[in-house]
Design an enzyme around this catalytic site. Structure first.
Site, PDB file in Angstrom:
ATOM      1  N   ASP A 395      -7.356  17.733 -40.329  1.00 43.40           N
ATOM      2  CA  ASP A 395      -6.168  17.016 -39.873  1.00 43.40           C
ATOM      3  C   ASP A 395      -6.307  16.622 -38.400  1.00 43.40           C
ATOM      4  OD1 ASP A 395      -3.690  15.851 -40.160  1.00 43.40           O
ATOM      5  OD2 ASP A 395      -2.716  17.649 -40.928  1.00 43.40           O
ATOM      6  N   ASP A 465       1.779  10.900 -45.541  1.00 34.60           N
ATOM      7  CA  ASP A 465       2.624  12.076 -45.751  1.00 34.60           C
ATOM      8  C   ASP A 465       3.818  11.747 -46.649  1.00 34.60           C
ATOM      9  OD1 ASP A 465       1.111  13.857 -44.319  1.00 34.60           O
ATOM     10  OD2 ASP A 465       2.287  13.711 -42.480  1.00 34.60           O
TER      11      ASP A 465
END
Length: 641
Positions: A395, A465
């Site tokens: 990430d 997301d």
């Protein structure tokens, strides 16, 4: 007098440069770019490369223009390398990777814009006199703009018109756009953003610009996209997971957030195993003393208050259930509240003497420094080498600001942003070589670093997301302008706006997985998940290796979206349609694409047989008297042998 591709400054402060042709070389195959991701040839016969060598006789600068032509695809790649062959240092202020001259202004420019949770929406506008561009100065490609652009005929559709596509194989600050001059000619350009960039070249030093993948289509936007998909699937992504079936994963993030321990993870794993899910991914919160997002980035050691018995015990127990195990890292970041920051406060990117801006309670590690890169790699290696980790989610949640390094001299401070990207590539390269069987997935607050450069190291990237299936339609349609389904992380979540059928139908357009707690399923939902897992395996090949046809775009139709995948041999097709908003009409005709008009296809739902010509010209009539917002359907066709 137009947008330049190269600018420099010599010891006298002058920027004059004369680039004269010197010689050339043509050869089969394609060379690697030093320290940078790029397309490659699987065999030397697949690609022919041209290098054009130029010189500036006044300052000794040597310029190599690098082209590669893919013989079976309408693809040319372009990059450039410069070397200081003179006696004095040179400051390189700008070096774009591609410049293409078009003889008209009669085009539209297509770009992909967005923000967090709304990435890569399609924007199309006619070219006008002057400059029009997209860019990033964030140190990453960003949620705001992707480094893909297309220049297309005004009347170009999915199936008609000339289209020129450009995708920069880079993951840092970029610029891409065009300039229309007073003579109605168009110059297209793409490369590293020259904003706040320079590169100091001492005698004998080289600078390699990243590669641009350039695609031409004479038959519409859809063909351009499918060509990008082919070259990215076959000549950009690498490694074990390029050509084998990837496991269906379940990620604990939306089920638990930071509130988990070994027992809770094993509860999720047990229920997942019953449904046929193949891998458990432990997301953020397993390390340091991290129980929220305010601490511990950089402290890559297991929090045994949460992971009772240690990580090996958890992995072993998950494996006993028949599941693979995955883990989350954010290697490029550091929390002020961490043991690493206490020991090395100068290891973050910052400007000495100025306040450090904080975002998401974290700073960015200075990956331009070898000591920082070595430390992070070694800490990750300690975790990965003693535990059976099959998947790593990498990430990147914060962009670069106050870009400076405590380890570089003043004349090299404007190199930091690019050196940071090169450092990230180096660590990813070391990681994938050390653990070649591990599947690497990139993420950046969702889709904030979804670019060709990342795909060279990780064959898939978390698309967004936002897992709401209706919102995902626009995100995935836009992403598909350049990127294939096999690269798009797409999961079923607990989103409320549609049922599990539609969630799965949308998530199948990608790598497929789950973001929820299976312990909360009803018995009916559990059976539905089992059926979805079976569908994933059934349709995997046609989705991951087939050709995508966008049938109805959510950017052009407020009521419906539809798409289909067709196998390379035209023997199989999977058609999907989603109702975004209930239309007034109670049925519609959907014309398919990409089939063989001479073949006959059986509809698996009812056994009806249709010719490919009928399905593509007359279409199929669909009766949706009972359809509502969020409803969807799939149709699977197989050629009759």
């Amino acid at each position: 007098f137009r947008e330049p591709c190269m600018q420099l400054m010599d010891k006298y402060g002058m920027s004059a440069c004369e680039c004269y042709y010197d010689s050339y070389a043509i050869y089969k195959g394609k060379k690697k770019l030093e320290g940078l991701p790029a397309t490659y040839a699987n065999t030397d016969d697949e690609v022919t490369s041209l290098e054009v060598y130029c010189k500036d006789p006044h300052n000794g600068l040597e310029i190599t223009l690098q082209y590669s032509v893919f013989e079976k695809l309408d693809v040319i790649t372009r990059s450039v390398k410069v070397k200081n062959g003179g006696a004095d240092p040179i400051e390189l202020r700008r070096l774009l990777s591609a410049c293409v001259e078009l003889d008209s202004k009669d085009y539209d420019m297509i770009t992909l814009y967005g923000t967090w949770a709304r990435e890569r929406h399609v924007q199309r506008n006619p070219l006008h006199f002057g400059k029009q561009l997209v860019d990033s100065c964030r140190g990453a490609t960003s949620h705001a703009h992707n480094n893909f652009i297309a220049i297309v005929d005004h009347k170009a559709t999915e199936d008609y018109g000339d289209c020129y596509g450009f995708a920069l194989c880079y993951s840092g600050s970029f610029v891409a756009g065009c300039e229309v001059n007073q003579y109605e000619k168009t110059r297209v350009f793409s490369g590293i953003n020259p904003y706040d960039f320079s590169w100091h070249l001492d005698l004998g030093e080289e600078f390699q610009a990243p590669e641009v993948i350039m695609v031409f289509s004479a038959s519409g936007i859809g063909t351009m996209s499918r060509t990008f998909h082919d070259v990215m699937r076959n000549n950009l992504t690498r490694g074990k997971w390029k050509d084998i079936r990837r496991p269906i994963l379940i990620n604990n993030w939306e089920a638990t957030y930071f509130n988990f321990d070994t027992d809770k993870l094993l509860d999720i794993a047990r229920e997942s195993a019953k449904a046929g899910i193949e891998m458990l991914v432990m997301d953020d919160g397993w390390f340091g003393h991290r129980n929220d997002d305010k601490s511990s980035l950089g402290d890559w050691f297991v929090n045994e208050d949460k992971i009772k018995g240690g990580l090996k015990h958890l992995v072993d127990e998950v494996n006993k259930l028949g599941l693979k195990f995955g883990i989350w890292f954010e290697p490029e970041m550091i929390s002020p509240d961490s043991e690493l920051y206490k020991a090395h406060p100068d290891w973050c990117i910052h400007v000495p003497g100025r306040e450090k801006s904080i975002a998401r309670h974290q700073y960015v590690l200075d990956f331009s420094r070898k000591d920082v890169r070595d430390y992070i790699f070694n800490e990750m290696y300690k975790v990965l080498s003693v535990n059976k980790v099959d998947y790593l989610k990498w990430d990147f949640n914060r962009n670069l600001s106050e870009i400076g390094s405590a380890a570089l001299p003043p004349e090299r401070q404007k190199e930091v942003a690019h050196r940071f990207v090169l450092g990230t590539y180096e660590v990813m390269d070391r990681l994938t070589k050390a653990f070649p069987d591990m599947l690497l997935e990139n993420c950046s607050g969702g889709g904030g670093r979804f670019d060709p450069g990342m795909l060279y190291y990780s064959p898939q990237i978390w698309t967004s997301d936002n897992t709401d299936p209706l919102e995902r339609l626009s995100i995935q349609f836009g992403t598909s302008m350049c990127y294939p389904a096999s690269t798009m992380g797409a999961h079923v979540s607990a989103s409320k706006r549609a049922g599990y059928d539609t969630k799965a139908n949308v998530a199948l357009w990608g790598t497929f997985g789950y973001e929820l707690d299976p312990n909360r399923f009803t018995e009916e939902e559990s059976e539905l998940i089992k059926a979805q897992v079976a569908e994933y395996h059934k349709y995997y090949d046609v989705i991951h290796y087939g050709e995508l046809y966008r049938l109805i775009s959510p950017f052009e139709n407020e009521f419906r979206a539809a798409w289909m995948f067709v196998s390379q041999d035209k023997d199989e097709a999977l058609v999907t349609s989603v109702v975004i908003k209930r239309p007034e009409d109670r049925g519609f005709t959907l014309r398919l694409k990409g089939l063989d008009p001479a073949k006959y296809y059986v509809d698996e739902d009812d056994g009806e047989i249709y010719s490919g010509a009928l399905l593509m010209n007359a279409g199929i009539c669909l009766d949706f008297n009972g359809e509502w917002d969020g409803d969807s359907f799939k149709k699977h066709f197989k050629a009759v042998k």
